[in-house]
Scaffold this motif. Structure first.
Motif, PDB file in Angstrom:
ATOM      1  N   GLN A  12      63.883  37.120  67.887  1.00  0.00           N
ATOM      2  CA  GLN A  12      62.704  37.621  68.597  1.00  0.00           C
ATOM      3  C   GLN A  12      62.021  36.492  69.363  1.00  0.00           C
ATOM      4  O   GLN A  12      61.642  36.661  70.528  1.00  0.00           O
ATOM      5  N   ALA A  13      61.855  35.358  68.702  1.00  0.00           N
ATOM      6  CA  ALA A  13      61.208  34.218  69.346  1.00  0.00           C
ATOM      7  C   ALA A  13      62.010  33.736  70.551  1.00  0.00           C
ATOM      8  O   ALA A  13      61.447  33.422  71.608  1.00  0.00           O
ATOM      9  N   HIS A  43      56.314  34.482  62.643  1.00  0.00           N
ATOM     10  CA  HIS A  43      56.477  34.487  64.090  1.00  0.00           C
ATOM     11  C   HIS A  43      56.088  33.135  64.674  1.00  0.00           C
ATOM     12  O   HIS A  43      56.782  32.611  65.557  1.00  0.00           O
ATOM     13  N   ARG A  44      55.005  32.571  64.178  1.00  0.00           N
ATOM     14  CA  ARG A  44      54.561  31.267  64.683  1.00  0.00           C
ATOM     15  C   ARG A  44      55.563  30.179  64.321  1.00  0.00           C
ATOM     16  O   ARG A  44      55.840  29.281  65.117  1.00  0.00           O
ATOM     17  N   GLN A  45      56.109  30.242  63.103  1.00  0.00           N
ATOM     18  CA  GLN A  45      57.111  29.258  62.689  1.00  0.00           C
ATOM     19  C   GLN A  45      58.371  29.367  63.537  1.00  0.00           C
ATOM     20  O   GLN A  45      58.958  28.354  63.937  1.00  0.00           O
ATOM     21  N   ALA A  46      58.785  30.599  63.819  1.00  0.00           N
ATOM     22  CA  ALA A  46      59.973  30.800  64.642  1.00  0.00           C
ATOM     23  C   ALA A  46      59.748  30.277  66.062  1.00  0.00           C
ATOM     24  O   ALA A  46      60.645  29.679  66.668  1.00  0.00           O
ATOM     25  N   VAL A  48      57.763  27.830  66.978  1.00  0.00           N
ATOM     26  CA  VAL A  48      57.821  26.372  66.922  1.00  0.00           C
ATOM     27  C   VAL A  48      59.270  25.902  66.879  1.00  0.00           C
ATOM     28  O   VAL A  48      59.649  24.927  67.541  1.00  0.00           O
ATOM     29  N   PHE A  49      60.094  26.587  66.099  1.00  0.00           N
ATOM     30  CA  PHE A  49      61.513  26.228  66.013  1.00  0.00           C
ATOM     31  C   PHE A  49      62.166  26.307  67.391  1.00  0.00           C
ATOM     32  O   PHE A  49      62.871  25.378  67.815  1.00  0.00           O
ATOM     33  N   SER A  54      64.205  23.686  72.410  1.00  0.00           N
ATOM     34  CA  SER A  54      64.145  23.621  73.874  1.00  0.00           C
ATOM     35  C   SER A  54      63.764  22.239  74.369  1.00  0.00           C
ATOM     36  O   SER A  54      64.165  21.829  75.463  1.00  0.00           O
ATOM     37  N   GLN A  55      62.989  21.508  73.567  1.00  0.00           N
ATOM     38  CA  GLN A  55      62.539  20.181  73.985  1.00  0.00           C
ATOM     39  C   GLN A  55      63.685  19.195  74.139  1.00  0.00           C
ATOM     40  O   GLN A  55      63.546  18.181  74.812  1.00  0.00           O
TER      41      GLN A  55
END
Length: 321
Positions: A12-13, A43-46, A48-49, A54-55
């Protein structure tokens, strides 16, 4: 163990990330994303992952490369330590430090890895003949220092995995990791630096293990392997001889689960490579080329009831067909 969110939430993320990247000026989409983001902590943890993965693509990888060149200059005496730290702060600041943290190693270890004697990039496998005749293979994303003196031979593994075939030499040989040290007794063995443990596999001879903090020791004989941390040594288990095939550029699967196979394959790729739990138990057999992981994925898709989903160029998952 891996504490990342479950597969469905990660997907989802990644989907939200792809949609926002393709429509960055859509206020309705941004509001919908914020609603999803605030619904649950998972959801917030996903998110961030996904952001952290992506970074590693775009400017951050350039920052890491420039940081590595800066460290090489320091090693050659061309820059002072103060200049180095100033340059590193310019090259990425919090982003670079966040990337280092995401690699699950402290700053000091990463700096040492960047300037290690021998290094491999992600997906690269390298063979090195050392001065004493010992053969050393470096697996993907590996960094190791080699220090030979009159009285001893010492290897320091910072990250990744090495395979060693020792040469006859009167000087003792020692391999150091973050958790302890290993002393081979005329042998062929591999050492893998994991997040919080060291993994040892002995293919010939024997290796003596010593934990850094507790001093606990054990001799591991041929055909056995184990893991250890700085205080404790886990029980022995039979080693799989095919596990060393990576030194020949192959990943051998002898009736292992797809989940385990993908975990191994991911070491040779950049970005995220995941597998849906519904198909993680499928069995995999065969020999697969590590130099072309896209070919490996195509081989899997052609023989198993799966499909390859590419949400982003750097976010690939295996889903049920």
């Amino acid at each position: 163990m891996d504490n990342r969110p479950d597969h469905a939430t990660l997907q989802q993320a990644a989907d939200w990330f792809a949609r926002l990247a393709s429509q960055p000026d859509d206020p309705a989409l941004q509001e919908a994303w914020r609603h999803w983001h605030e619904q649950q902590e998972s959801h917030r943890q996903a998110w961030v992952f996904v952001e952290r993965v992506s970074q590693r693509f775009n400017p951050l990888q350039q920052d890491a490369d420039r940081a590595g060149r800066t460290l090489d200059s320091l090693r050659r005496g061309q820059q002072s330590r103060r200049q180095m730290l100033r340059n590193l702060s310019i090259f990425g600041g919090a982003s670079l430090l966040g990337w280092i943290g995401w690699r699950q190693a402290d700053l000091g270890t990463q700096l040492m890895a960047w300037q290690a004697d021998y290094r491999t990039a992600g997906g690269e496998v390298r063979e090195q003949l050392l001065a004493d005749g010992t053969r050393l293979w470096l697996n993907s994303a590996t960094a190791v220092d080699v220090d030979f003196s009159r009285n001893q031979r010492r290897l320091r593994l910072y990250r990744g995995e090495i395979l060693i075939s020792t040469a006859s030499d009167p000087r003792p040989l020692r391999v150091e990791t973050a958790q302890g040290s290993l002393r081979p007794l005329g042998t062929r063995f591999s050492v893998r630096q994991e997040a919080q443990r060291t993994r040892l596999n002995v293919y010939q001879g024997a290796v003596q293990v010593q934990c850094q903090a507790s001093g606990a020791e054990r001799i591991v004989d041929s055909g056995l392997g184990l893991t250890f941390d700085s205080r404790d040594i886990a029980p022995d288990s039979p080693v799989q001889q095919e596990r060393q095939a990576w030194s020949q550029g192959l990943l051998l699967a002898n009736d292992i689960s797809l989940g385990q196979f993908i975990e191994e394959l991911a070491v040779y790729r950049s970005g995220h490579l995941g597998v849906d739990p519904r198909i993680a138990g499928l069995r995999v057999m065969g020999a697969y080329p590590l130099h072309d992981t896209e070919q490996v994925l195509a081989m899997l898709e052609g023989t198993l009831p799966i499909r390859i989903q590419r949400t982003l160029p750097w976010w690939v998952t295996l889903e049920p067909r």
